[in-house]
Motif scaffolding. Structure first.
Motif, PDB file in Angstrom:
ATOM      1  N   ILE A  83      37.757  12.740  35.678  1.00 24.20           N
ATOM      2  CA  ILE A  83      37.545  12.795  37.128  1.00 24.20           C
ATOM      3  C   ILE A  83      36.390  13.732  37.461  1.00 24.20           C
ATOM      4  CG2 ILE A  83      38.561  13.464  39.348  1.00 24.20           C
ATOM      5  CD1 ILE A  83      41.280  12.755  38.259  1.00 24.20           C
ATOM      6  N   ARG A  84      35.531  13.275  38.354  1.00 26.15           N
ATOM      7  CA  ARG A  84      34.496  14.128  38.949  1.00 26.15           C
ATOM      8  C   ARG A  84      34.700  14.105  40.452  1.00 26.15           C
ATOM      9  NH1 ARG A  84      29.949  15.858  36.883  1.00 26.15           N
ATOM     10  NH2 ARG A  84      28.740  15.259  38.723  1.00 26.15           N
ATOM     11  N   ASN A  85      34.780  15.301  41.038  1.00 26.32           N
ATOM     12  CA  ASN A  85      35.047  15.350  42.466  1.00 26.32           C
ATOM     13  C   ASN A  85      34.569  16.673  43.051  1.00 26.32           C
ATOM     14  OD1 ASN A  85      36.514  13.548  44.452  1.00 26.32           O
ATOM     15  ND2 ASN A  85      37.373  15.538  44.979  1.00 26.32           N
ATOM     16  N   GLU A  86      34.171  16.621  44.314  1.00 28.00           N
ATOM     17  CA  GLU A  86      33.692  17.817  44.999  1.00 28.00           C
ATOM     18  C   GLU A  86      34.860  18.721  45.380  1.00 28.00           C
ATOM     19  OE1 GLU A  86      30.884  19.015  48.859  1.00 28.00           O
ATOM     20  OE2 GLU A  86      31.154  16.926  48.239  1.00 28.00           O
ATOM     21  N   LEU A  87      34.681  20.011  45.196  1.00 28.50           N
ATOM     22  CA  LEU A  87      35.723  20.979  45.524  1.00 28.50           C
ATOM     23  C   LEU A  87      35.615  21.413  46.983  1.00 28.50           C
ATOM     24  CD1 LEU A  87      35.636  23.315  42.381  1.00 28.50           C
ATOM     25  CD2 LEU A  87      37.350  21.581  42.935  1.00 28.50           C
ATOM     26  N   GLY A  88      36.768  21.682  47.587  1.00 31.41           N
ATOM     27  CA  GLY A  88      36.781  22.262  48.917  1.00 31.41           C
ATOM     28  C   GLY A  88      36.605  23.769  48.848  1.00 31.41           C
ATOM     29  N   ALA A  89      36.671  24.421  50.003  1.00 35.01           N
ATOM     30  CA  ALA A  89      36.394  25.859  50.080  1.00 35.01           C
ATOM     31  C   ALA A  89      37.360  26.678  49.238  1.00 35.01           C
ATOM     32  CB  ALA A  89      36.448  26.308  51.535  1.00 35.01           C
ATOM     33  N   TYR A  90      38.661  26.415  49.342  1.00 37.37           N
ATOM     34  CA  TYR A  90      39.641  27.220  48.623  1.00 37.37           C
ATOM     35  C   TYR A  90      39.495  27.068  47.119  1.00 37.37           C
ATOM     36  CZ  TYR A  90      42.065  27.941  53.061  1.00 37.37           C
ATOM     37  OH  TYR A  90      42.380  28.291  54.340  1.00 37.37           O
ATOM     38  N   ASN A  91      39.339  25.831  46.668  1.00 36.28           N
ATOM     39  CA  ASN A  91      39.246  25.597  45.233  1.00 36.28           C
ATOM     40  C   ASN A  91      37.903  26.036  44.665  1.00 36.28           C
ATOM     41  OD1 ASN A  91      41.811  23.964  44.317  1.00 36.28           O
ATOM     42  ND2 ASN A  91      41.274  23.236  46.354  1.00 36.28           N
ATOM     43  N   SER A  92      36.853  26.023  45.488  1.00 35.86           N
ATOM     44  CA  SER A  92      35.564  26.572  45.054  1.00 35.86           C
ATOM     45  C   SER A  92      35.679  28.073  44.842  1.00 35.86           C
ATOM     46  CB  SER A  92      34.479  26.264  46.087  1.00 35.86           C
ATOM     47  OG  SER A  92      34.171  24.886  46.114  1.00 35.86           O
ATOM     48  N   ALA A  93      36.361  28.744  45.782  1.00 36.28           N
ATOM     49  CA  ALA A  93      36.550  30.191  45.649  1.00 36.28           C
ATOM     50  C   ALA A  93      37.398  30.519  44.427  1.00 36.28           C
ATOM     51  CB  ALA A  93      37.205  30.746  46.915  1.00 36.28           C
ATOM     52  N   LEU A  94      38.414  29.719  44.182  1.00 34.61           N
ATOM     53  CA  LEU A  94      39.274  29.930  43.013  1.00 34.61           C
ATOM     54  C   LEU A  94      38.492  29.709  41.724  1.00 34.61           C
ATOM     55  CD1 LEU A  94      42.052  30.501  41.860  1.00 34.61           C
ATOM     56  CD2 LEU A  94      42.632  28.080  42.202  1.00 34.61           C
ATOM     57  N   ALA A  95      37.677  28.664  41.689  1.00 38.11           N
ATOM     58  CA  ALA A  95      36.871  28.390  40.504  1.00 38.11           C
ATOM     59  C   ALA A  95      35.884  29.513  40.240  1.00 38.11           C
ATOM     60  CB  ALA A  95      36.125  27.064  40.675  1.00 38.11           C
ATOM     61  N   THR A  96      35.291  30.041  41.294  1.00 40.21           N
ATOM     62  CA  THR A  96      34.346  31.150  41.151  1.00 40.21           C
ATOM     63  C   THR A  96      35.041  32.382  40.585  1.00 40.21           C
ATOM     64  OG1 THR A  96      32.962  30.351  42.973  1.00 40.21           O
ATOM     65  CG2 THR A  96      32.753  32.680  42.380  1.00 40.21           C
ATOM     66  N   ALA A  97      36.261  32.655  41.074  1.00 38.30           N
ATOM     67  CA  ALA A  97      37.007  33.827  40.605  1.00 38.30           C
ATOM     68  C   ALA A  97      37.324  33.726  39.122  1.00 38.30           C
ATOM     69  CB  ALA A  97      38.294  33.978  41.410  1.00 38.30           C
ATOM     70  N   LEU A  98      37.517  32.498  38.624  1.00 39.31           N
ATOM     71  CA  LEU A  98      37.921  32.310  37.230  1.00 39.31           C
ATOM     72  C   LEU A  98      36.746  32.016  36.303  1.00 39.31           C
ATOM     73  CD1 LEU A  98      41.162  30.170  37.745  1.00 39.31           C
ATOM     74  CD2 LEU A  98      40.989  32.622  37.288  1.00 39.31           C
ATOM     75  N   GLN A  99      35.527  32.048  36.841  1.00 40.44           N
ATOM     76  CA  GLN A  99      34.340  31.829  36.016  1.00 40.44           C
ATOM     77  C   GLN A  99      33.604  33.151  35.819  1.00 40.44           C
ATOM     78  OE1 GLN A  99      32.303  28.547  38.099  1.00 40.44           O
ATOM     79  NE2 GLN A  99      32.754  27.258  36.330  1.00 40.44           N
ATOM     80  N   ARG A 100      33.903  33.802  34.717  1.00 40.79           N
ATOM     81  CA  ARG A 100      33.275  35.077  34.382  1.00 40.79           C
ATOM     82  C   ARG A 100      32.889  35.067  32.912  1.00 40.79           C
ATOM     83  NH1 ARG A 100      34.645  39.652  37.568  1.00 40.79           N
ATOM     84  NH2 ARG A 100      35.698  39.047  39.500  1.00 40.79           N
ATOM     85  N   GLU A 101      31.795  35.728  32.589  1.00 42.83           N
ATOM     86  CA  GLU A 101      31.360  35.785  31.195  1.00 42.83           C
ATOM     87  C   GLU A 101      32.345  36.555  30.323  1.00 42.83           C
ATOM     88  OE1 GLU A 101      27.474  37.394  31.057  1.00 42.83           O
ATOM     89  OE2 GLU A 101      26.501  35.622  31.947  1.00 42.83           O
ATOM     90  N   THR A 102      33.089  37.478  30.921  1.00 43.62           N
ATOM     91  CA  THR A 102      34.018  38.316  30.160  1.00 43.62           C
ATOM     92  C   THR A 102      35.452  37.796  30.215  1.00 43.62           C
ATOM     93  OG1 THR A 102      34.248  39.732  32.111  1.00 43.62           O
ATOM     94  CG2 THR A 102      32.629  40.395  30.448  1.00 43.62           C
ATOM     95  N   LEU A 103      35.635  36.595  30.720  1.00 44.04           N
ATOM     96  CA  LEU A 103      36.963  36.016  30.890  1.00 44.04           C
ATOM     97  C   LEU A 103      37.062  34.721  30.097  1.00 44.04           C
ATOM     98  CD1 LEU A 103      39.698  35.454  32.438  1.00 44.04           C
ATOM     99  CD2 LEU A 103      38.276  34.372  34.191  1.00 44.04           C
ATOM    100  N   ALA A 104      38.200  34.512  29.441  1.00 42.02           N
ATOM    101  CA  ALA A 104      38.474  33.247  28.768  1.00 42.02           C
ATOM    102  C   ALA A 104      39.683  32.594  29.425  1.00 42.02           C
ATOM    103  CB  ALA A 104      38.733  33.463  27.282  1.00 42.02           C
ATOM    104  N   VAL A 105      39.510  31.382  29.898  1.00 46.17           N
ATOM    105  CA  VAL A 105      40.622  30.588  30.413  1.00 46.17           C
ATOM    106  C   VAL A 105      41.082  29.669  29.279  1.00 46.17           C
ATOM    107  CG1 VAL A 105      41.368  28.885  32.100  1.00 46.17           C
ATOM    108  CG2 VAL A 105      39.728  30.658  32.763  1.00 46.17           C
ATOM    109  N   ILE A 106      42.350  29.790  28.895  1.00 47.58           N
ATOM    110  CA  ILE A 106      42.885  29.051  27.761  1.00 47.58           C
ATOM    111  C   ILE A 106      43.555  27.768  28.256  1.00 47.58           C
ATOM    112  CG2 ILE A 106      44.344  29.158  25.729  1.00 47.58           C
ATOM    113  CD1 ILE A 106      42.093  31.232  25.789  1.00 47.58           C
ATOM    114  N   PRO A 107      43.025  26.604  27.891  1.00 45.60           N
ATOM    115  CA  PRO A 107      43.653  25.355  28.332  1.00 45.60           C
ATOM    116  C   PRO A 107      44.987  25.127  27.634  1.00 45.60           C
ATOM    117  CG  PRO A 107      41.872  24.913  26.785  1.00 45.60           C
ATOM    118  CD  PRO A 107      41.847  26.385  27.053  1.00 45.60           C
TER     119      PRO A 107
END
Length: 219
Positions: A83-107
């Motif tokens: 799926i490819r889809n545009e994010l809304g404001a809340y989910n964009s903010a959440l994605a930004t918070a979880l995108q850090r060079e010093t952070l690993a998100v484990i699937p």
């Protein structure tokens, strides 16, 4: 660095329409994001959804506005999706918070029917505090596990196994002494006795494997 497993609870207004399908569509029980990237506000994911593939694809087509998608049934009671889809404001903010060079998100990232999003992180305490500040106030964050390695369940029930075990439980099959027979459980499930037995046996093996922390070899 610490491994932290968190539950992020969305509201009806903040959850992305695609992920809300798990919460609003009968026949779907869980979504796992196996791969995700976000670029220029567009989210690209590969997911696994527990439930009926036809129900999922129909809901995806009728209830959401999707830029691009494909659904691939896995031959049992689930399906993969791209799926490819545009994010809304809340989910964009959440994605930004979880995108850090010093952070690993484990699937995987998991979405449950109660609008909880389960995420496992490997992160420093300082970064984790910063993440909590950046996540929109409308979302609720609860820490559900802390350890030295990611706290990810090693075994899961399929949707059919979960339904079978719930039906057996509600009808007294697990009471001591039992107040329901296997034949009665099968009748409630509208399946053969052998199918009901197989679903219960495999579901029980999966739960035991999870409790013991061993690989479930019967799935």
């Amino acid at each position: 660095m610490r491994a932290i497993r968190i539950a992020i609870t969305h509201t009806e207004a903040t959850i992305h329409p695609i992920h809300s399908l798990i919460c609003t569509t009968d026949g779907l029980s869980r979504e796992r994001i196996l791969y995700i990237t976000v670029a220029d506000g567009v989210e690209t994911t590969i997911n696994y959804v527990e439930g009926e593939p036809e129900v999922y694809e129909t809901a995806l087509r009728r209830k959401t506005v999707v830029d691009e998608y494909e659904v691939y049934p896995d031959g049992s009671d689930g399906c993969y999706s791209y799926i490819r889809n545009e994010l809304g404001a809340y989910n964009s903010a959440l994605a930004t918070a979880l995108q850090r060079e010093t952070l690993a998100v484990i699937p995987p990232i998991e979405y449950l029917p109660d609008r909880r999003m389960l995420v496992s992180l490997v992160v420093t305490e300082r970064d984790f505090r910063d993440i909590l500040e950046e996540i929109p106030d409308e979302l609720t964050v609860d820490v559900i596990g802390v350890g030295s390695i990611p706290q990810i369940p090693r075994s899961q029930l399929t949707a059919k196994q979960r339904r079978a075990m719930r039906t057996a439980w509600e009808n007294g099959y697990y009471e001591i002494p039992r107040t329901a027979t296997l034949e009665e459980v099968a009748a409630e499930l509208d399946c053969s006795v052998s199918t009901a037995s197989d679903l219960l046996r495999r579901g029980q093996a999966s739960l035991v494997a999870t409790a013991l922390g061993v690989d479930d070899s019967v799935q």
